[in-house]
Structures are given as C-alpha cells and as structure tokens.
Scaffold this active site. Structure first.
Site, short mmCIF file in Angstrom:
data_model
loop_
_atom_site.label_atom_id
_atom_site.label_comp_id
_atom_site.label_asym_id
_atom_site.label_seq_id
_atom_site.Cartn_x
_atom_site.Cartn_y
_atom_site.Cartn_z
N ASP A 84 0.85 -1.20 0.00
CA ASP A 84 0.00 0.00 0.00
C ASP A 84 0.89 1.25 0.00
OD1 ASP A 84 -2.39 1.44 0.20
OD2 ASP A 84 -2.39 1.37 2.40
N HIS A 177 -7.36 9.84 3.99
CA HIS A 177 -7.11 8.76 4.94
C HIS A 177 -7.54 9.18 6.34
CE1 HIS A 177 -3.79 7.38 2.02
NE2 HIS A 177 -4.71 6.43 2.03
N THR A 232 -8.34 2.50 8.88
CA THR A 232 -8.62 3.08 10.20
C THR A 232 -9.83 2.44 10.89
OG1 THR A 232 -7.71 5.14 9.36
CG2 THR A 232 -8.96 5.29 11.39
#
Ligand code: 13P
Length: 287
Positions: A84, A177, A232
C-alpha cells in the site's frame, strides 16, 4: 489462494461491485481478514503499508506469514498480498519478497516523473506475474507518515497513467485517509465520472474508505470504483473491543491476561467490520 489482484478486479469492474483492501498489522489482523473472506466467499486484498511492513520486521516476514497462513487455514478464495502506497524502492523489495501485487504511489512526483517510474515498475511487476496500482492526485490526510493534501486527480493525467498498462488506478476525488473532518465536502463524483469516462475498463481504487457514508460508497461503485481501501475503521474496532475487555476487568479474571484471550475480542471486532464492508461492497459470494 494467493493471486495477483488483476483478475479479481477486472471481474469486480465488469460485475459492478468492489473488492475490499484491508490493511494488516500482525498475525491477528491477517487471520481475521483471511477467515472472513473465506466465510463470505469473497475475494480480498491484504494491504501492507511500508510502516506496517517494517513493524512486522520486513516484507519477507509478511510474505512468508501470509503464504503459510493461507495454506494452513485452507483458504480457497482469491487473496492478493498488496503493498500500500509503496515507494519506488519499497515496490522493488516487495516484488522480491513475493508479494502478489504492489501499489507504486508516485503522486507526489511531477506527472512526468510519476509516469517514468510507474512505467519501469509496470514492466517489473508484470515480468514477475503480479499486479500494480498507480496513483494520480494525492489522497489527503496522513497514513503511516505519508501525508497527502487531497487534491483531485486530472482526468487526462489519469488516462496517461492508465495507458501505461497498470492494473488498477487510484485517483484522488476528495477522499482522505483517517476519520473525515466534520466539514468534509464529500466525494467529488463529477471528477470520478470524468476519470471513468477517460479510463474505460480500468478498475478504479478508492482510498480512505473509513467513514465514507454507504450511499457515497454505492455511487462510487456505480461510477467505476472496483477496489476500496479500509484501514482506520478496523483499527478503531479493534481498539474499542480491546478497551471494553480491559475496562470490564476481564484480563484480571482467571487467565484473561493470556494474549490469546486478550486479543480475541479485537480480532472478532475486525472480523465483524470486514464482513460488514464486504456486504456493502457487494463482494460476498463473488470468489
Ligand atoms: P482509511 O484508513 O481512511 O480507511 O484509508 C485506508 C487506505 O486508503 C489505505 O491506503
């Protein structure tokens, strides 16, 4: 079954659903995601950031663990082990270590340099039979020290990078993000639509999957998103379940301090979260 991400994403694009990428941090995380994918009969992508790779002592450790766990658990659904937001060096290391997919994030370079480096890595990835994701227009927020300002991608630049032969393309469309701020403007569907028009059959990737409302996720899938990254939300679920266990004093009852018991509620919470996302993304039963 460890495979490149290409076939599962091409099928998702054609079938109008998305495959989830769930970032892993350790053995519990990996086991939770693999078991849930198998239970849901869903393809899945295990995401490994460079920070998480370092935490797990290196990409070779990660590749060996995932390969062995996939075999020992008898996982038959397609699983891609994917880097990633890789750097140029990190991408090369993961190819050597045995990852089945990489993301080269050249979005912070000027477009010509992004194109040059992506071109080189496309050849290297494909020579090794693995898939590659590229990025245009940075994703906002912070992940493992990688900070992006969240600019929307230019559709012509997306076409240029898609034409390099990448297998999936991440394009900034107002996504970030981490947890979205209250004043977040939402996904920019006009930008996504323009990108999809120019890139055709290319599977598009939506980063920052945490906290995007379900209706926006569904609309994004309708407009060509075939891979959605979630990190998350799994971390928050794990932390909440672990906190509840400790606050209830369960670690002090009997052998509740045994790490296998202590980490179990968090692991179950990740499983529940991954299942919820697979149902939302439409990948259940698509293995
Ligand atoms: P979130 O942490 O916001 O879910 O984003 C994950 C991601 O995009 C990984 O690349």
């Amino acid at each position: 079954m460890l495979v490149s991400a290409k076939e599962m994403l091409d099928k998702a694009k054609a079938g109008h659903y998305a495959v989830g990428q769930f970032n892993i941090n350790n053995l519990e995380w990996t086991k939770a995601v693999l078991l849930t994918a198998q239970e849901c009969n869903s393809p899945v992508i295990l995401g490994v950031s460079e920070g998480a790779g370092k935490y797990m002592t290196g990409f070779k450790t990660v590749a060996a663990m995932v390969k062995a766990m996939d075999e020992e658990l008898g996982i038959t659904v397609p699983v891609a082990l994917h880097l990633d937001h890789g750097t140029y060096e990190g991408s090369k290391k993961c190819i050597e270590a045995g990852f089945t997919s990489i993301m080269f994030d050249g979005s912070h370079y000027a477009i010509d340099e992004n194109v040059e480096k992506t071109t080189e890595l496309v050849k290297l990835a494909h020579d090794n039979g693995i898939s590659i994701e590229a990025e245009v227009g940075s994703i906002g927020g912070e992940e493992d020290g990688v900070v992006g300002m969240g600019e929307c991608a230019d559709s012509d630049e997306c076409k240029r990078v898609a034409d390099l032969g990448v297998d999936m393309l991440a394009a900034g469309i107002g996504n970030i993000h981490g947890v979205y701020p209250e004043n977040w403007a939402g996904l920019q569907f006009d930008v996504l639509d323009a990108i999809q028009q120019k890139t055709g059959a290319m599977p598009l990737v939506l980063h920052g999957g945490t906290g995007i409302p379900d209706d926006m996720i569904k609309k994004a899938i309708d407009l060509g998103v075939s891979k959605i990254n979630v990190n998350t939300e799994c971390q928050l679920s794990f932390a909440a379940a672990t906190r509840e266990y400790i606050e209830a004093g369960k670690d002090q009852q009997g052998k509740g301090f045994d790490p296998r018991k202590l980490l179990a509620p968090g692991t179950e919470a990740i499983k529940a979260k991954v299942k919820e996302k697979m149902e939302l993304f439409g990948s259940v039963g698509k293995a």
